[in-house]
Design a protein around this motif. Sequence first.
Motif, mmCIF file in Angstrom:
data_model
loop_
_atom_site.group_PDB
_atom_site.id
_atom_site.type_symbol
_atom_site.label_atom_id
_atom_site.label_comp_id
_atom_site.label_asym_id
_atom_site.label_seq_id
_atom_site.Cartn_x
_atom_site.Cartn_y
_atom_site.Cartn_z
ATOM 1 N N LEU A 56 0.852 -1.197 0.000
ATOM 2 C CA LEU A 56 0.000 0.000 0.000
ATOM 3 C C LEU A 56 0.882 1.238 0.000
ATOM 4 C CD1 LEU A 56 -2.691 -1.081 2.633
ATOM 5 C CD2 LEU A 56 -2.773 -1.316 0.132
ATOM 6 N N VAL A 57 0.653 2.109 -0.953
ATOM 7 C CA VAL A 57 1.463 3.323 -1.080
ATOM 8 C C VAL A 57 0.635 4.465 -0.484
ATOM 9 C CG1 VAL A 57 2.701 4.828 -2.685
ATOM 10 C CG2 VAL A 57 2.487 2.376 -3.171
ATOM 11 N N ARG A 58 0.922 4.820 0.736
ATOM 12 C CA ARG A 58 0.097 5.806 1.446
ATOM 13 C C ARG A 58 0.775 7.162 1.602
ATOM 14 N NH1 ARG A 58 -4.899 4.778 2.851
ATOM 15 N NH2 ARG A 58 -5.551 2.755 3.657
ATOM 16 N N SER A 59 2.054 7.179 1.929
ATOM 17 C CA SER A 59 2.676 8.472 2.249
ATOM 18 C C SER A 59 2.863 9.299 0.973
ATOM 19 C CB SER A 59 4.023 8.268 2.938
ATOM 20 O OG SER A 59 5.002 7.895 1.997
ATOM 21 N N PRO A 60 2.740 10.622 1.070
ATOM 22 C CA PRO A 60 2.970 11.473 -0.110
ATOM 23 C C PRO A 60 4.360 11.269 -0.704
ATOM 24 C CG PRO A 60 2.002 12.743 1.682
ATOM 25 C CD PRO A 60 2.329 11.399 2.244
ATOM 26 N N GLU A 61 5.323 11.024 0.146
ATOM 27 C CA GLU A 61 6.706 10.827 -0.329
ATOM 28 C C GLU A 61 6.806 9.551 -1.168
ATOM 29 O OE1 GLU A 61 10.094 8.393 0.021
ATOM 30 O OE2 GLU A 61 8.585 8.238 1.616
ATOM 31 N N ALA A 62 6.185 8.477 -0.690
ATOM 32 C CA ALA A 62 6.213 7.214 -1.435
ATOM 33 C C ALA A 62 5.404 7.344 -2.730
ATOM 34 C CB ALA A 62 5.661 6.083 -0.571
ATOM 35 N N ARG A 63 4.285 8.063 -2.663
ATOM 36 C CA ARG A 63 3.451 8.268 -3.858
ATOM 37 C C ARG A 63 4.254 8.983 -4.950
ATOM 38 N NH1 ARG A 63 -2.319 8.533 -4.410
ATOM 39 N NH2 ARG A 63 -2.350 7.663 -2.329
ATOM 40 N N LEU A 66 6.643 6.636 -6.551
ATOM 41 C CA LEU A 66 5.978 5.691 -7.462
ATOM 42 C C LEU A 66 5.612 6.359 -8.787
ATOM 43 C CD1 LEU A 66 4.629 2.993 -8.154
ATOM 44 C CD2 LEU A 66 2.577 3.813 -6.968
ATOM 45 N N VAL A 67 5.046 7.546 -8.695
ATOM 46 C CA VAL A 67 4.540 8.228 -9.899
ATOM 47 C C VAL A 67 5.643 8.402 -10.940
ATOM 48 C CG1 VAL A 67 3.726 10.492 -10.694
ATOM 49 C CG2 VAL A 67 2.542 9.327 -8.819
ATOM 50 N N THR A 78 -2.845 8.733 -10.583
ATOM 51 C CA THR A 78 -2.248 7.982 -9.477
ATOM 52 C C THR A 78 -1.822 8.923 -8.351
ATOM 53 O OG1 THR A 78 -1.488 6.349 -11.075
ATOM 54 C CG2 THR A 78 -0.441 6.304 -8.903
ATOM 55 N N ALA A 79 -1.344 10.098 -8.716
ATOM 56 C CA ALA A 79 -0.975 11.087 -7.693
ATOM 57 C C ALA A 79 -2.190 11.499 -6.877
ATOM 58 C CB ALA A 79 -0.334 12.304 -8.363
ATOM 59 N N ALA A 80 -3.389 11.485 -7.513
ATOM 60 C CA ALA A 80 -4.596 11.997 -6.855
ATOM 61 C C ALA A 80 -5.457 10.909 -6.221
ATOM 62 C CB ALA A 80 -5.435 12.774 -7.875
ATOM 63 N N ALA A 81 -5.191 9.643 -6.485
ATOM 64 C CA ALA A 81 -6.072 8.570 -5.989
ATOM 65 C C ALA A 81 -5.996 8.475 -4.467
ATOM 66 C CB ALA A 81 -5.674 7.240 -6.621
ATOM 67 N N GLY A 141 -17.624 -1.847 -2.744
ATOM 68 C CA GLY A 141 -18.308 -0.646 -3.210
ATOM 69 C C GLY A 141 -17.363 0.409 -3.736
ATOM 70 N N LEU A 142 -16.137 0.016 -4.004
ATOM 71 C CA LEU A 142 -15.119 0.939 -4.515
ATOM 72 C C LEU A 142 -14.822 0.619 -5.975
ATOM 73 C CD1 LEU A 142 -12.763 0.699 -1.425
ATOM 74 C CD2 LEU A 142 -14.307 2.592 -1.974
ATOM 75 N N ALA A 143 -14.027 1.482 -6.611
ATOM 76 C CA ALA A 143 -13.605 1.235 -7.988
ATOM 77 C C ALA A 143 -12.092 1.066 -8.016
ATOM 78 C CB ALA A 143 -14.023 2.391 -8.890
ATOM 79 N N ALA A 144 -11.630 0.224 -8.927
ATOM 80 C CA ALA A 144 -10.196 -0.009 -9.110
ATOM 81 C C ALA A 144 -9.761 0.563 -10.453
ATOM 82 C CB ALA A 144 -9.889 -1.509 -9.053
ATOM 83 N N GLY A 145 -8.517 1.023 -10.493
ATOM 84 C CA GLY A 145 -7.905 1.446 -11.739
ATOM 85 C C GLY A 145 -6.569 0.739 -11.896
ATOM 86 N N PRO A 146 -6.588 -0.508 -12.412
ATOM 87 C CA PRO A 146 -5.323 -1.245 -12.573
ATOM 88 C C PRO A 146 -4.496 -0.663 -13.712
ATOM 89 C CG PRO A 146 -7.194 -2.586 -13.332
ATOM 90 C CD PRO A 146 -7.752 -1.267 -12.889
ATOM 91 N N MET A 147 -3.176 -0.722 -13.554
ATOM 92 C CA MET A 147 -2.272 -0.158 -14.576
ATOM 93 C C MET A 147 -1.035 -1.032 -14.731
ATOM 94 S SD MET A 147 -2.375 3.777 -13.273
ATOM 95 C CE MET A 147 -2.155 3.172 -11.624
ATOM 96 N N THR A 148 -0.677 -1.287 -15.999
ATOM 97 C CA THR A 148 0.614 -1.904 -16.287
ATOM 98 C C THR A 148 1.492 -0.974 -17.125
ATOM 99 O OG1 THR A 148 -0.471 -3.067 -18.111
ATOM 100 C CG2 THR A 148 -0.126 -4.313 -16.080
ATOM 101 N N GLY A 149 1.018 0.220 -17.359
ATOM 102 C CA GLY A 149 1.835 1.211 -18.058
ATOM 103 C C GLY A 149 2.827 1.827 -17.087
ATOM 104 N N LEU A 150 3.937 1.143 -16.885
ATOM 105 C CA LEU A 150 4.925 1.568 -15.888
ATOM 106 C C LEU A 150 6.271 0.898 -16.169
ATOM 107 C CD1 LEU A 150 5.167 -1.015 -13.594
ATOM 108 C CD2 LEU A 150 2.797 -0.299 -13.330
ATOM 109 N N ASP A 151 7.290 1.419 -15.526
ATOM 110 C CA ASP A 151 8.633 0.853 -15.601
ATOM 111 C C ASP A 151 8.750 -0.195 -14.489
ATOM 112 O OD1 ASP A 151 11.308 0.233 -15.405
ATOM 113 O OD2 ASP A 151 11.961 2.272 -14.910
ATOM 114 N N PHE A 152 8.575 -1.463 -14.872
ATOM 115 C CA PHE A 152 8.507 -2.531 -13.869
ATOM 116 C C PHE A 152 9.808 -2.663 -13.085
ATOM 117 C CE2 PHE A 152 4.933 -3.598 -16.497
ATOM 118 C CZ PHE A 152 4.005 -4.081 -15.599
#
Length: 196
Positions: A56-63, A66-67, A78-81, A141-152
Amino acid sequence: MSLVLDAAAQDLLFREARTANTFTDEPVTDEQVRAIYDLVKYGPTSMNQSPLRVTLVRSPEARERLVQHLAEGNRSKTAAAPLVAILSADNEFHEELPHLFPHFPQAKDAVFGERPVREGSAALNAALQAAYFIIGVRAAGLAAGPMTGLDFEGVRKEFLDDDHTPLMVVNIGRPGPDAWFPRSPRLEFEQVVTTV
Ligand SMILES: Cc1cc2nc3c(=O)[nH]c(=O)nc-3n(C[C@H](O)[C@H](O)[C@H](O)COP(=O)(O)O)c2cc1C
């Protein structure tokens, strides 16, 4: 008429569920994530190997870290989720196997002693669990936004280690304004299913 799951649940999990690209500010709590995991952990995997791991990426620094590893089109959402999860496969899942598959404890070494075998099996089974996880997000009751457009490799080095292979990043929250593209068509039964 052939499905026993009630129609509202079918809609929630599949027909009305969409991949969200914007989210409200409503937080996603650790309790919600725990409830999701405690449901989807029962989804089946080969020899119950359960290789999915969730960061789980919670802290602003970790977010922020990741971005930087995401494709341009995936960055702002992703920055705003409210919550972002990195889903990965644990290639050393076999260490847990005597506990997870007690009727065949020798499988740890006899079947999964070689790392390439583990990597192949972890990739398949963690991907299955990632799908269960996305449906579990919808069940909450939530929505997901899965992404593989990233530098693995970048995500692996930044957040994981040599024993973990990132599969996807998932934004999670309540859908915001203009959250999705128009629904794309799906293949029809006749295009997909053959009988021999
Ligand atoms: C594994 C996976 C990877 C995806 N990667 C991206 C991505 O990098 N960026 C993006 O905007 N959407 C991504 N998507 C979203 C898909 O395009 C979307 O789920 C699909 O078109 C179905 O949309 P719908 O659920 O709204 O019908 C991904 C979906 C999945 C399941």
